[in-house]
Design an enzyme around this catalytic site. Structure first.
Site, PDB file in Angstrom:
ATOM      1  CB  SER A  88      -0.889   0.007   1.261  1.00  0.00           C
ATOM      2  OG  SER A  88      -1.523   1.264   1.448  1.00  0.00           O
ATOM      3  CE1 TYR A 108      -4.310  -2.128   5.126  1.00  0.00           C
ATOM      4  CE2 TYR A 108      -3.301  -0.029   4.570  1.00  0.00           C
ATOM      5  CZ  TYR A 108      -3.901  -1.202   4.181  1.00  0.00           C
ATOM      6  OH  TYR A 108      -4.089  -1.463   2.843  1.00  0.00           O
TER       7      TYR A 108
END
Length: 253
Positions: free
Chosen positions: A144, A157
């Site tokens: 990501s 995350y």
């Protein structure tokens, strides 16, 4: 550029929806046999049916990527179904948290790390011997843009995706001389069910998410799928250990 995939086999984890489904469909459209894996059997089977309806070949194998026994069984299932593995897209992941670091819980931390980090590690651990048996191949992991820098209010995350990039780069160097390439894709905000769940209650947040990208919109699952196929293709034969931002310019700011 020809993708030159015909007759080969690809595995897609997290293939029941979103980026995983789009990538499974894209692999199949290039002539690959596709193993779709997910915890969500109903939607995983729906991905397989969509591939078959388009004239492709695929099967579904359920797997919890946080359990080594499941991952071992998945790889055995790949070989049982098609006799080989050439490409793996490790895409299974869990949603982000929504608070500052000091507000996070231990259960939340453990759940995110189990899927996003341990899951990728276990999959690569058991994919690599199969790929080496074929003389090489390619692995792509879903990281990501949150793994490329700071990500306020989603620190767990972000840490998990930094870890995915670390696993990716390390494995790439370990197996570089074995004709096994390992790369990662780093999406920004993409139009998936996960995105809609996060922003459906407040349309203003969705508008902000679009505006934060210099191109003025969020990404499409097909755009991530195209990046994955490129990283697996012969066109990326000199590319390994790379974390490819597919982000509408976010990381260029």
């Amino acid at each position: 550029m020809s993708m030159t995939f015909s007759g080969q086999v690809a595995l897609v984890t997290g293939g029941a929806a979103g980026i995983g489904r789009a990538t499974a469909l894209a692999f199949a459209s290039e002539g690959l046999k596709v193993v779709v894996s997910d915890l969500d059997a109903a939607n995983g089977e729906a991905t397989v049916e969509a591939i078959r309806a388009a004239g492709g070949e695929a099967c579904f194998l359920r797997c919890d990527v946080t359990r080594e026994a499941d991952v071992k069984a998945l790889m055995e299932g790949v070989i049982g179904a098609y006799g080989r593995l050439d490409y793996a897209f490790n895409n299974a992941g869990i949603e982000i948290e929504k608070g500052k670091l000091a507000d996070g819980g231990e259960d939340e931390f453990d759940a995110i790390m189990a899927v996003n980090v341990k899951g990728v590690w276990l999959c690569m651990k058991h994919q690599i011997p199969l790929l080496l048996a074929q003389g090489g191949g390619a692995i792509v992991n879903t990281a990501s843009v949150a793994g490329l820098g700071a990500a306020p209010k989603m620190s767990i995350y972000a840490a998990s995706k930094h870890a995915v990039i670390g696993l990716t780069k390390s494995a790439a160097i370990e197996y570089a001389k074995k004709k096994l390439r390992v790369n990662a894709v780093c999406p920004a905000v993409i139009d998936t069910d996960m995105f809609r769940r996060a922003y459906e209650a407040d349309p203003r947040k969705a508008e902000y998410a679009a505006a934060m990208h210099p191109v003025g919109r969020i990404g499409l699952v097909e755009e991530i799928a195209a990046a994955v196929l490129y990283l697996c293709s012969d066109g990326a034969a000199f590319t390994t250990g790379h974390a490819l931002a597919v982000d509408g310019g976010v990381t260029a700011i």
